[in-house]
Design a protein around this motif. Sequence first.
Motif, short mmCIF file in Angstrom:
data_model
loop_
_atom_site.label_atom_id
_atom_site.label_comp_id
_atom_site.label_asym_id
_atom_site.label_seq_id
_atom_site.Cartn_x
_atom_site.Cartn_y
_atom_site.Cartn_z
N TYR A 289 -7.21 13.99 -15.59
CA TYR A 289 -5.94 15.08 -15.12
C TYR A 289 -4.78 14.32 -14.22
O TYR A 289 -5.12 13.69 -13.75
N THR A 290 -3.49 14.83 -14.97
CA THR A 290 -2.19 14.24 -14.79
C THR A 290 -1.02 15.53 -13.70
O THR A 290 -1.29 17.27 -14.61
N TYR A 291 -0.54 15.23 -12.98
CA TYR A 291 0.02 16.24 -11.67
C TYR A 291 1.71 15.57 -12.06
O TYR A 291 1.86 14.12 -11.82
N ASP B 182 -2.74 11.12 -10.90
CA ASP B 182 -3.57 10.93 -11.87
C ASP B 182 -5.15 11.36 -10.87
O ASP B 182 -5.26 10.83 -9.97
N TYR B 183 -5.51 12.90 -11.82
CA TYR B 183 -6.64 12.53 -10.79
C TYR B 183 -8.50 13.62 -11.96
O TYR B 183 -7.40 13.71 -12.22
N LYS B 184 -9.33 13.60 -10.89
CA LYS B 184 -10.39 13.29 -11.62
C LYS B 184 -11.08 15.00 -10.84
O LYS B 184 -10.67 15.38 -9.99
N ILE B 185 -11.39 15.69 -11.67
CA ILE B 185 -12.54 17.71 -10.56
C ILE B 185 -13.36 16.89 -10.79
O ILE B 185 -14.57 16.78 -11.83
N GLU C 271 -8.05 25.33 -13.67
CA GLU C 271 -7.01 24.32 -13.53
C GLU C 271 -5.93 24.89 -13.05
O GLU C 271 -5.63 23.84 -12.48
N HIS C 272 -6.07 25.79 -13.10
CA HIS C 272 -4.85 26.08 -11.78
C HIS C 272 -5.25 26.86 -10.42
O HIS C 272 -3.90 26.54 -9.67
N ARG D 239 -4.45 22.78 -9.85
CA ARG D 239 -2.69 22.61 -9.79
C ARG D 239 -1.89 22.76 -8.69
O ARG D 239 -1.29 22.52 -8.13
#
Length: 247
Positions: free
Chosen positions: A2-4, A12-15, A44-45, A48
């Motif tokens: 994922y990206t923010y 860039d991050y993983k969950i 996801e929110h 984030r």
Amino acid sequence: MYTYQIGNQTIDYKIKVVPNKTDITVQICDNEGVTVIIPRGLNEHNVRSVISRKATWILKQLNGGNQPTEAKKPAAKKAEKAKTENKTPAAPKAKTSSFENDDKFSYLGRQYRLNIIRDNVEQPEMTFRAKFIATVPSSWSEQETNEGIQNLLTEWYQGRANEKFSEALKTVKKQAADAPDSVAWKELQDTYATMENGELVLNWRLLLAPLTTIEYVIASQFTDADSLFEDAAERKQWLEENSLQAF
């Protein structure tokens, strides 16, 4: 992955989902990069929102402990420093989640989708028909829409708090005669319930949990809930696997 995006910086991050976890942890490793470790049931929110709050710290760690800054012209350095020293710190802005169609939100232990409708209306409205339906003015900006939907969801849940919490209390009183006669609700930080001036007060966000879990939380405030319910383990399982911060 994922990206923010924050300014001209990208995170860039993983969950990683851990079933028995009760909080959200941000982990930064040289090989793995940024990993957000969350309990089961979060969307996801939720992630984030945490990334947004920790973005400055994350970027600092990714840059070897140095806060990323933009290059300044040498002649402007002293003036810039003087401005910074004399500047009054700005008040922190309230965090607002970002909402999209088909986002899922928990109500009494079940997941329901969100449907966003932009229409020629003056005031936003939230209805519920097997899903959350948010109708917002078509003229609203993305920020206005996100803030409006967050307010609509909050008001919708709070509008059902008295009814559902009273229903749960009524069930508990059938098994425990010393249960309180009434229950109130409010916004509580980092706790499910509390006693205030002899009154039982629940966190309104408990409406995310199944009714049986709400009953367990109520009972735990005045008796041994583990002994009161034969299925106590199942009732409190939701609390161990989920977070009350759903939006």
